[in-house]
Every structure is written in structure tokens, then in C-alpha cells.
Enzyme design. Structure first.
Site, PDB file in Angstrom:
ATOM      1  N   SER A   1       0.801  -1.226   0.000  1.00  0.00           N
ATOM      2  CA  SER A   1       0.000   0.000   0.000  1.00  0.00           C
ATOM      3  C   SER A   1       0.836   1.279   0.000  1.00  0.00           C
ATOM      4  O   SER A   1       0.511   2.223  -0.734  1.00  0.00           O
ATOM      5  CB  SER A   1      -0.967  -0.010   1.187  1.00  0.00           C
ATOM      6  OG  SER A   1      -1.963  -0.997   1.013  1.00  0.00           O
TER       7      SER A   1
ATOM      8  N   LYS B   1     -10.152  -5.434  10.387  1.00  0.00           N
ATOM      9  CA  LYS B   1     -11.216  -4.768   9.634  1.00  0.00           C
ATOM     10  C   LYS B   1     -12.542  -4.688  10.386  1.00  0.00           C
ATOM     11  O   LYS B   1     -13.236  -3.669  10.322  1.00  0.00           O
ATOM     12  CB  LYS B   1     -11.412  -5.460   8.276  1.00  0.00           C
ATOM     13  CG  LYS B   1     -10.214  -5.304   7.356  1.00  0.00           C
ATOM     14  CD  LYS B   1     -10.456  -5.943   6.006  1.00  0.00           C
ATOM     15  CE  LYS B   1      -9.236  -5.757   5.096  1.00  0.00           C
ATOM     16  NZ  LYS B   1      -9.467  -6.305   3.744  1.00  0.00           N
TER      17      LYS B   1
ATOM     18  N   ASP C   1     -12.996  -2.709  -0.588  1.00  0.00           N
ATOM     19  CA  ASP C   1     -12.521  -4.012  -1.073  1.00  0.00           C
ATOM     20  C   ASP C   1     -13.423  -4.576  -2.166  1.00  0.00           C
ATOM     21  O   ASP C   1     -12.961  -5.045  -3.208  1.00  0.00           O
ATOM     22  CB  ASP C   1     -12.438  -5.017   0.076  1.00  0.00           C
ATOM     23  CG  ASP C   1     -11.215  -4.829   0.955  1.00  0.00           C
ATOM     24  OD1 ASP C   1     -10.221  -4.241   0.471  1.00  0.00           O
ATOM     25  OD2 ASP C   1     -11.254  -5.259   2.112  1.00  0.00           O
TER      26      ASP C   1
ATOM     27  N   ALA D   1     -15.176 -16.075   6.135  1.00  0.00           N
ATOM     28  CA  ALA D   1     -16.238 -15.210   6.657  1.00  0.00           C
ATOM     29  C   ALA D   1     -15.673 -14.120   7.555  1.00  0.00           C
ATOM     30  O   ALA D   1     -16.405 -13.532   8.351  1.00  0.00           O
ATOM     31  CB  ALA D   1     -17.271 -16.043   7.420  1.00  0.00           C
TER      32      ALA D   1
END
Length: 287
Positions: free
Chosen positions: A24, A73, A109, A135
Site C-alpha cells: 500500500s 477490519k 474491497d 467469513a
């Protein structure tokens, strides 16, 4: 969306654990050069325990925005004062925007993945019977966008069945979204799209996947890239998948979406992607 003084150097970061490998900083530096925006973008290693304090220190030091990666996240969503639609629906945040003294959370995303698959790889996702493996935060980030892109039924499997159930509940489309167990894989039939969104291969532990999952036109996609994606992509090619795609393009596209949220301008991505693809070509084509 905040407009900034173009002469000011803005501070951004990516938080995760581990995060030293993250591309990133390199990607956002390239975007900044392209659009002549002065910014500082660093990688900050933070565990679930240290993340809240690390984020607070970053904000106090003038942080204007941040990306969030594994395993933070879902935790990031809980730290936000407001959430965009994708973040609210997924319960996961990968992009933080400083807003009114707090954080606004978004998830880019899914948009990044769909854009990469449809525009770069030319896939038509409509009505594809889809298997989502995982998940956690990565899976939560891409699931809403896949549904919005018009896929058919979405089957979600995870090592912990309760997490698959929780994601299905969060998505809120019981007619289309079906949580299943890993033990059920052999009985689920063929899929047109298989998305691997776990971090298992970071520990060399790809779940056992029957080759019968791969349909005649199947695209197999790993949201990871580089060495971590090799086991799943190798399985997909051995099983006869028509397309085997790693997450490098998704990484670049989601970064461009984050950049747009921060600066109001979306950079071009092809040159950055091509440079990274050349760097990783030997890895992602390995069998």
C-alpha cells in the site's frame, strides 16, 4: 469528502498485523506522484490489542486517513463514528476518513474486486453461482459488492460455522445467501465463481477443496496475492478453472477507491498494476 490544501503534506497509513509486507505505501506513493499530491503514507503494525491506541496516536499526530488490513477490519468498524453503506452492510472497514474529529469508515474491497474482475479481466459476474470461502474481514468486505454486481446464489463456508452464519445474517438476503460448513463442500455441486478470502494460506493451511467445485466456466479468485495466493491458484488450475486470478488487481483498485475518498480524485491504475504484476509474475504463475 474533505478538500485539502494541495501544498500541505497529508499523513496516511495502513494498519495491520503483520503489515511490513504491504504494498500500500508503494501504491499510494505512485498515485500521489500521478496526481501531484503531497502525502506521507506509512505502514503501522498493530494487533487487536494495540490498534485502538495506535489509531488514536495517529489521529493526534494529524492522520487524515488510513487503510486497515488483517486482522483489524471488523474492529475498525466498531471504532468509527459513522459508516458508509458497504461498511455498514459488511460490518468491516478497510478505509478510514477523518471526519468531524472522529473516523468515518468505508469498505472499498468489494468495489475494487468487482472492478478488477469485470474491467481488467472482462468477466461477466451476472448470475454466477458463487462460493465464498471465508467469513472474516476480507470476505465481509467483498460479499456485498458481489451481490450488487448481480451474482446468483452465494454460498459462504468457513472453518468456524458460526462466522459463516453471522455473515449470512449480516448480508440479509436469505433467498440468495446460504451459509454452509466446510464438511458440506463435496455435496454443493459446481460453481461459476469461487472466491478464496481466508488468511489460512499465510500458515500454509489451505482447506481441502474438492475439484468437483469447479464448473466449466469457473473463475477462481484469491483475494491474496504473491506467495500466499499460490496454493489456491494451483488448486484452481489443477481443477480446470477457466480463470485463476490473484488479488493484486483488487489491491490496486481498492487503493484507488480509498485515494478517491481522501482526495476527491481517482487515479489511473493500469501503470501501477502493470509494474506490480511484473514484480510478482514469477510467483503468481507458479504451479
Amino acid at each position: 469528502m474533505t478538500q485539502h490544501d494541495p501544498a500541505a503534506t497529508l499523513r496516511f497509513a495502513v494498519f495491520g498485523h503483520p503489515v511490513a509486507h504491504s504494498l500500500s505505501p508503494q501504491i499510494h506513493a505512485a498515485f500521489a506522484r500521478e496526481l501531484s499530491i503531497a502525502l506521507e503514507y506509512t505502514a503501522i503494525d498493530a494487533t487487536a490489542e494495540t490498534f485502538p491506541d495506535a489509531l488514536a496516536r495517529f489521529a493526534a499526530a494529524g492522520g487524515a486517513g488510513a487503510n486497515v488490513t488483517l486482522p483489524l477490519k471488523q474492529q475498525a468498524a466498531a471504532l468509527c463514528g459513522s459508516l458508509g453503506d458497504g461498511a455498514r452492510r459488511s460490518g468491516a472497514v478497510n478505509t478510514l476518513v477523518r471526519s468531524n474529529g472522529g473516523w468515518h469508515g468505508e469498505n472499498t474491497d468489494g468495489r475494487g474486486l468487482v472492478r478488477d474482475l469485470t474491467e481488467r479481466h472482462g468477466l461477466d459476474l451476472r448470475q454466477r453461482r458463487t462460493l465464498l470461502i471465508g467469513a472474516g474481514g476480507a470476505a465481509r468486505g467483498v460479499a456485498p459488492a458481489l451481490l450488487e454486481a448481480g451474482i446468483g446464489d452465494l454460498f459462504v463456508v468457513n472453518r468456524t460455522p458460526e462466522r459463516a452464519d453471522a455473515l449470512a445474517d449480516t448480508l440479509g438476503e436469505p433467498a440468495r445467501v446460504h451459509p454452509r460448513y466446510l464438511a458440506d463442500l463435496a455435496s454443493l455441486g459446481e460453481f461459476d465463481l469461487i472466491v478464496h478470502a481466508t488468511s489460512a494460506t499465510r500458515d500454509a493451511a489451505l482447506p481441502a477443496l474438492p475439484m468437483s467445485l469447479v464448473g466449466t466456466r469457473a473463475a477462481a479468485v484469491d483475494v491474496n496475492y504473491g506467495e500466499v495466493a499460490i496454493p489456491f491458484l494451483a488448486w484452481a488450475r489443477a481443477a480446470g478453472a477457466r480463470d485463476a486470478i490473484d488479488g493484486l488487481g483488487m489491491l490496486v483498485e481498492q487503493a484507488a477507491e480509498s485515494f478517491r475518498l481522501w482526495h476527491g480524485r481517482r487515479p489511473a491504475t493500469d501503470e501501477v498494476y502493470a509494474g506490480l504484476r511484473e514484480r510478482y509474475a514469477a510467483l503468481v504463475t507458479a504451479d
